[in-house]
Design a protein around this motif. Structure first.
Motif, PDB file in Angstrom:
ATOM      1  N   ILE A 170       9.238   7.219   0.940  1.00  0.00           N
ATOM      2  CA  ILE A 170       9.300   7.383  -0.504  1.00  0.00           C
ATOM      3  C   ILE A 170      10.748   7.482  -0.927  1.00  0.00           C
ATOM      4  O   ILE A 170      11.634   7.786  -0.131  1.00  0.00           O
ATOM      5  CB  ILE A 170       8.490   8.610  -0.966  1.00  0.00           C
ATOM      6  N   ALA A 171      11.021   7.225  -2.210  1.00  0.00           N
ATOM      7  CA  ALA A 171      12.380   6.977  -2.702  1.00  0.00           C
ATOM      8  C   ALA A 171      13.385   8.051  -2.308  1.00  0.00           C
ATOM      9  O   ALA A 171      14.497   7.742  -1.873  1.00  0.00           O
ATOM     10  CB  ALA A 171      12.355   6.818  -4.216  1.00  0.00           C
ATOM     11  N   THR A 188       0.841  -1.190   0.000  1.00  0.00           N
ATOM     12  CA  THR A 188       0.000   0.000   0.000  1.00  0.00           C
ATOM     13  C   THR A 188       0.876   1.240   0.000  1.00  0.00           C
ATOM     14  O   THR A 188       1.820   1.344   0.806  1.00  0.00           O
ATOM     15  CB  THR A 188      -0.919   0.026   1.238  1.00  0.00           C
ATOM     16  N   THR A 189       0.587   2.162  -0.897  1.00  0.00           N
ATOM     17  CA  THR A 189       1.288   3.430  -0.950  1.00  0.00           C
ATOM     18  C   THR A 189       0.417   4.504  -0.305  1.00  0.00           C
ATOM     19  O   THR A 189      -0.712   4.751  -0.741  1.00  0.00           O
ATOM     20  CB  THR A 189       1.609   3.834  -2.399  1.00  0.00           C
ATOM     21  N   ILE A 190       0.923   5.106   0.751  1.00  0.00           N
ATOM     22  CA  ILE A 190       0.228   6.180   1.438  1.00  0.00           C
ATOM     23  C   ILE A 190       1.156   7.393   1.455  1.00  0.00           C
ATOM     24  O   ILE A 190       2.345   7.264   1.133  1.00  0.00           O
ATOM     25  CB  ILE A 190      -0.166   5.757   2.875  1.00  0.00           C
ATOM     26  N   PHE A 199      16.732   7.571   5.931  1.00  0.00           N
ATOM     27  CA  PHE A 199      16.103   6.588   6.816  1.00  0.00           C
ATOM     28  C   PHE A 199      15.412   5.528   5.974  1.00  0.00           C
ATOM     29  O   PHE A 199      14.465   5.835   5.252  1.00  0.00           O
ATOM     30  CB  PHE A 199      15.091   7.275   7.729  1.00  0.00           C
ATOM     31  N   PRO A 200      15.871   4.297   6.021  1.00  0.00           N
ATOM     32  CA  PRO A 200      15.367   3.263   5.110  1.00  0.00           C
ATOM     33  C   PRO A 200      14.056   2.621   5.527  1.00  0.00           C
ATOM     34  O   PRO A 200      13.572   1.737   4.840  1.00  0.00           O
ATOM     35  CB  PRO A 200      16.500   2.241   5.120  1.00  0.00           C
ATOM     36  N   GLY A 201      13.476   2.991   6.658  1.00  0.00           N
ATOM     37  CA  GLY A 201      12.274   2.329   7.132  1.00  0.00           C
ATOM     38  C   GLY A 201      12.615   1.237   8.127  1.00  0.00           C
ATOM     39  O   GLY A 201      13.732   1.183   8.658  1.00  0.00           O
ATOM     40  N   GLU A 202      11.646   0.358   8.425  1.00  0.00           N
ATOM     41  CA  GLU A 202      11.897  -0.707   9.383  1.00  0.00           C
ATOM     42  C   GLU A 202      11.017  -1.905   9.080  1.00  0.00           C
ATOM     43  O   GLU A 202      10.059  -1.817   8.294  1.00  0.00           O
ATOM     44  CB  GLU A 202      11.649  -0.217  10.813  1.00  0.00           C
ATOM     45  N   SER A 203      11.339  -3.016   9.730  1.00  0.00           N
ATOM     46  CA  SER A 203      10.612  -4.258   9.450  1.00  0.00           C
ATOM     47  C   SER A 203      10.428  -5.068  10.719  1.00  0.00           C
ATOM     48  O   SER A 203      11.205  -4.955  11.680  1.00  0.00           O
ATOM     49  CB  SER A 203      11.367  -5.086   8.411  1.00  0.00           C
ATOM     50  N   ASN A 204       9.378  -5.890  10.703  1.00  0.00           N
ATOM     51  CA  ASN A 204       9.109  -6.852  11.767  1.00  0.00           C
ATOM     52  C   ASN A 204       8.846  -8.203  11.098  1.00  0.00           C
ATOM     53  O   ASN A 204       8.045  -8.283  10.167  1.00  0.00           O
ATOM     54  CB  ASN A 204       7.898  -6.437  12.591  1.00  0.00           C
ATOM     55  N   THR A 205       9.518  -9.235  11.566  1.00  0.00           N
ATOM     56  CA  THR A 205       9.432 -10.549  10.924  1.00  0.00           C
ATOM     57  C   THR A 205       9.310 -11.642  11.978  1.00  0.00           C
ATOM     58  O   THR A 205       9.974 -11.590  13.020  1.00  0.00           O
ATOM     59  CB  THR A 205      10.681 -10.815  10.058  1.00  0.00           C
ATOM     60  N   ASN A 206       8.480 -12.620  11.684  1.00  0.00           N
ATOM     61  CA  ASN A 206       8.399 -13.841  12.484  1.00  0.00           C
ATOM     62  C   ASN A 206       8.539 -15.038  11.547  1.00  0.00           C
ATOM     63  O   ASN A 206       7.872 -15.098  10.512  1.00  0.00           O
ATOM     64  CB  ASN A 206       7.069 -13.926  13.228  1.00  0.00           C
ATOM     65  N   GLN A 207       9.423 -15.952  11.910  1.00  0.00           N
ATOM     66  CA  GLN A 207       9.648 -17.128  11.076  1.00  0.00           C
ATOM     67  C   GLN A 207       9.757 -18.372  11.948  1.00  0.00           C
ATOM     68  O   GLN A 207      10.355 -18.344  13.033  1.00  0.00           O
ATOM     69  CB  GLN A 207      10.920 -16.978  10.238  1.00  0.00           C
ATOM     70  N   ARG A 208       9.167 -19.470  11.462  1.00  0.00           N
ATOM     71  CA  ARG A 208       9.216 -20.734  12.174  1.00  0.00           C
ATOM     72  C   ARG A 208       9.578 -21.851  11.206  1.00  0.00           C
ATOM     73  O   ARG A 208       8.953 -22.004  10.158  1.00  0.00           O
ATOM     74  CB  ARG A 208       7.862 -21.048  12.812  1.00  0.00           C
TER      75      ARG A 208
END
Length: 528
Positions: free
Chosen positions: A478-479, A438-440, A485-494
């Protein structure tokens, strides 16, 4: 003999003795490839491959790296026991290629070490006859209901490593992989197959780049043309296949690896997407087609990708098992039914918004026999595919939804001339993928959920499963703001691995781009 020749003669005898001992040890050992790498500076992601004598051992993606040198290191491990016959050869070149981008930003220098570790192989073989054409079994062999012992094949297409591996690859000047730009671009190689070949498996390596980097989310080309977008799409269906003398002998639906460059490559730090460090290869049992190639003539082995747009990197390895008790074998093909997948598509769009759906199912069957010193053995290969893709654009294409389901079932049986089952391997795979972008104002938000689900069994009392699931949500500015600041992430892996003797699980969590949990367990809760 002149005395001065004695040291040389003794050295050659000693070297020959060492090689013979090494060759005999290889048949009882497993091989683990270990790659440790680091980079001196910031660099973009690269596709990389490792070859020994032109035979590909590994296809991998490097992570996105930063100027923080202390964090610019990673490791990859892969079992390469199937390639052990290569290590018995001398004077083979080990080649690693990184298809790189070097510019004012990506200036990093890589430092890579490659190590092969040997481990004890726990399987044993039961000889079918005095010439030692063998089928592997587990040491803990059980009996069936009638009291007769059951020959249990190891759950793999590579029970024992092949005697000979022939690369189907380019000349190596710019990489051993072939670069495929369209579906009529079918690279091939002429090969003289030994007349005493009693089994053959063709292993295919692929990776996707350029306009096809995220092929699983591509809209139809008609949508792009109608909206004056100068890109190719070709929809979200791809199929890899192999040929002998131009005739298809097998196909497969590829696993949709989310490459580290999709979205923002910094999203995939410190955990990469499933398959990125070890892209899967695809195995085609071509034993039923040996009749075509055992005439002492050169034959053309080809590889291809259906519906492809620029570009894919493709090569293959032909694994060959030889009848050491004979100079030739006899083979015949009974069934060769390999139709294309039956696809149904639906598209509906107005300007930039719309939806696109593709469904398909199909199957193939091949059957052939080989008469060797092991007797008359028949190989039957059954395969079934199911494919479903749904892509939707909303709010003037500022919101994109992708849902993909791929299901592949494959079964291989080996029977003797009395119709008795000697070996059975059943492989079931599922590749679900869900993506929402989604682009906001000021940012792009992405949610990704994907999995690699695989079960191997013999249809009886032996099985192993791999469940690898990953969910991530990320946002990026945006680019023009990415540099600050490159943004951030949250990840869950099993990841859960389970077989008849062990269960292994690992759970990882990433919070705001930082590894927050890494739990390892060697015991799993029973699902029963």
């Amino acid at each position: 003999m002149h005395p001065s020749n004695y040291p040389t003669q003794l050295h050659q005898q000693h070297k020959h003795h060492e090689l013979s001992l090494f060759h005999s040890l290889l048949s009882t050992l497993g091989l683990l490839l270990s790659i440790n790498a680091g980079c001196s500076n910031d660099t973009s992601y690269h596709i990389s491959g490792l070859w020994l004598g032109g035979v590909e051992l590994l296809r991998t993606i490097t992570p996105k790296l930063t100027i923080d040198k202390s964090r610019n290191s990673w490791a990859v491990k892969k079992d390469i026991t199937r390639y052990s016959s290569l290590l018995a050869k001398e004077d083979l070149n080990l080649t690693m290629i990184l298809q790189s981008i070097v510019d004012n930003v990506s200036t990093g220098v890589y430092n890579v070490s490659v190590t092969v570790l040997f481990y004890k192989n726990s399987s044993i073989t039961v000889s079918l006859n005095r010439n030692d054409l063998s089928l592997p079994i587990l040491a803990e062999k059980e009996a069936n209901g009638d009291g007769d012992s059951v020959l249990e094949g190891v759950l793999s297409f590579y029970d024992t490593p092949a005697d000979l591996i022939i690369p189907i690859s380019d000349d190596g000047d710019t990489g051993f992989w072939y670069r495929m730009k369209n579906e009529i671009d079918l690279p091939s190689k002429q090969i003289l197959v030994p007349c005493n070949t009693h089994r053959a498996v063709l292993e295919l390596y692929v990776s996707f780049h350029g306009n096809d980097e995220s092929w699983y989310s591509n809209p139809p080309s008609s949508y792009l043309r109608m909206n004056n977008i100068s890109l190719q799409g070709n929809g979200a269906y791809r199929e890899v296949f192999v040929t002998i003398d131009g005739a298809s002998v097998g196909s497969e639906l590829p696993f949709p690896v989310v490459l580290t460059s999709v979205f923002n490559s910094l999203f995939w730090k410190p955990v990469v997407s499933i398959g990125a460090f070890n892209l899967p290869s695809y195995d085609f049992e071509v034993t039923p087609f040996l009749e075509k190639v055992l005439d002492g003539q050169v034959h053309e082995f080809g590889v291809g990708v259906g519906n492809v747009i620029p570009y894919w990197l493709v090569d293959a390895n032909l694994h060959i098992w030889l009848d050491k008790g004979s100079s030739s074998v006899t083979a015949g093909t009974v069934v060769a039914h390999n139709p294309s997948l039956a696809l149904k598509s639906r598209k509906e769009f107005k300007r930039l918004d719309g939806s696109f759906e593709v469904k398909g199912k199909g199957g193939s069957e091949s059957k052939g026999w080989v008469i060797s010193t092991a007797g008359n053995l028949t190989t039957l290969v059954l395969q079934e595919f199911r494919f479903q893709s749904f892509i939707q654009f909303q709010k003037n294409a500022t919101r994109k939804f992708v849902k993909l389901k791929i299901k592949v079932n494959k079964e291989i049986q080996v029977l003797n001339d009395r119709g008795e089952l000697l070996k059975r391997v059943i492989v079931k795979r599922k590749y679900p993928l869900n993506m929402i972008t989604t682009t906001i104002p000021g940012r792009i938000v992405a949610n990704v959920s994907h999995a690699f689900l695989e079960t191997w069994s013999n249809g009886n009392n032996m099985s192993r499963t791999i469940d690898n699931l990953q969910k991530t949500n990320r946002w990026m500015p945006i680019a023009e703001q990415q540099a600050s600041f490159p943004g951030e992430s949250n990840t869950n892996q099993r990841l859960i691995y389970r077989d008849i003797s062990i269960c292994y699980s690992r759970t990882i969590a990433v919070t705001h781009g930082i590894l927050s949990a890494d739990d390892l367990s060697y015991g799993c809760i029973s699902s029963s």
